[in-house]
Design a protein around this motif. Structure first.
Motif, PDB file in Angstrom:
ATOM      1  N   UNK A  99       0.835  -1.207   0.000  1.00  0.00           N
ATOM      2  CA  UNK A  99       0.000   0.000   0.000  1.00  0.00           C
ATOM      3  C   UNK A  99       0.868   1.255   0.000  1.00  0.00           C
ATOM      4  N   UNK A 100       1.995   1.168  -0.707  1.00  0.00           N
ATOM      5  CA  UNK A 100       2.952   2.272  -0.814  1.00  0.00           C
ATOM      6  C   UNK A 100       3.434   2.728   0.560  1.00  0.00           C
ATOM      7  N   UNK A 104      -2.794   0.204   6.414  1.00  0.00           N
ATOM      8  CA  UNK A 104      -4.126  -0.105   5.903  1.00  0.00           C
ATOM      9  C   UNK A 104      -5.206   0.780   6.531  1.00  0.00           C
ATOM     10  N   UNK A 105      -5.087   1.080   7.826  1.00  0.00           N
ATOM     11  CA  UNK A 105      -6.080   1.932   8.484  1.00  0.00           C
ATOM     12  C   UNK A 105      -6.113   3.315   7.845  1.00  0.00           C
ATOM     13  N   UNK A 106      -4.959   3.855   7.569  1.00  0.00           N
ATOM     14  CA  UNK A 106      -4.885   5.184   6.955  1.00  0.00           C
ATOM     15  C   UNK A 106      -5.458   5.170   5.539  1.00  0.00           C
ATOM     16  N   UNK A 107      -5.117   4.143   4.781  1.00  0.00           N
ATOM     17  CA  UNK A 107      -5.628   4.020   3.417  1.00  0.00           C
ATOM     18  C   UNK A 107      -7.160   3.944   3.437  1.00  0.00           C
ATOM     19  N   UNK A 117     -10.377  -0.533  -1.765  1.00  0.00           N
ATOM     20  CA  UNK A 117     -10.840  -1.789  -1.175  1.00  0.00           C
ATOM     21  C   UNK A 117     -10.121  -3.012  -1.721  1.00  0.00           C
ATOM     22  N   UNK A 118     -10.067  -3.162  -3.054  1.00  0.00           N
ATOM     23  CA  UNK A 118      -9.370  -4.333  -3.609  1.00  0.00           C
ATOM     24  C   UNK A 118      -7.889  -4.397  -3.228  1.00  0.00           C
ATOM     25  N   UNK A 119      -7.233  -3.242  -3.141  1.00  0.00           N
ATOM     26  CA  UNK A 119      -5.814  -3.222  -2.764  1.00  0.00           C
ATOM     27  C   UNK A 119      -5.623  -3.674  -1.317  1.00  0.00           C
ATOM     28  N   UNK A 120      -6.459  -3.177  -0.432  1.00  0.00           N
ATOM     29  CA  UNK A 120      -6.345  -3.528   0.982  1.00  0.00           C
ATOM     30  C   UNK A 120      -6.691  -5.002   1.183  1.00  0.00           C
ATOM     31  N   UNK A 121      -7.713  -5.472   0.505  1.00  0.00           N
ATOM     32  CA  UNK A 121      -8.064  -6.898   0.589  1.00  0.00           C
ATOM     33  C   UNK A 121      -6.931  -7.772   0.058  1.00  0.00           C
ATOM     34  N   UNK A 122      -6.315  -7.349  -1.029  1.00  0.00           N
ATOM     35  CA  UNK A 122      -5.190  -8.105  -1.593  1.00  0.00           C
ATOM     36  C   UNK A 122      -4.019  -8.149  -0.612  1.00  0.00           C
TER      37      UNK A 122
END
Length: 131
Positions: A99-100, A104-107, A117-122
């Motif tokens: 997530x660069x 994840x919480x910040x994103x 959503x798809x990035x965090x799930x991945x």
């Protein structure tokens, strides 16, 4: 969050994230992430709002509700791979290379859930696989 009963990891948690009444979902999410992290995700400064959401005394906006449902699904993926709430909390708050190097919480809090959503799930699936 339930233990997986199917061959598809995350399916039972996804189902819960969609079907649970929001108050029950917030209550379960609070049990895993803690009230402070749920408050951060919900964009509120006080944990009192989280308690009120969990009790059904107050309803978050649609955008916040969507974010909390996604957070529940993500947390469930990590819990299903036999991780403790402390590990889940650390994962949500730590810099994530997928997530660069943002947490994840910040994103989830700062970006549009439909887009990230798809990035965090991945990222959660990858962590759940490797631990």
């Amino acid at each position: 969050m339930t233990t997986p009963t199917t061959a598809s990891p995350g399916l039972s948690t996804y189902r819960e994230s969609v079907t649970l009444d929001l108050a029950a979902l917030v209550d379960r999410l609070r049990a895993v992430l803690g009230a402070r992290l749920v408050a951060y995700l919900g964009g509120v400064k006080e944990t009192r709002a989280v308690r009120q959401w969990a009790a059904g005394e107050r309803v978050p906006s649609h955008v916040v509700a969507q974010r909390l449902r996604l957070a529940y699904q993500v947390a469930g993926l990590i819990v299903e791979s036999q991780n403790s709430p402390a590990v889940v909390q650390a994962w949500f708050q730590g810099a994530n290379p997928q997530l660069e190097d943002r947490s994840p919480a910040r994103v989830l809090r700062e970006d549009d859930t439909d887009g990230v959503g798809p990035q965090v799930l991945s990222a959660a699936r990858a962590f759940a696989r490797i631990g």
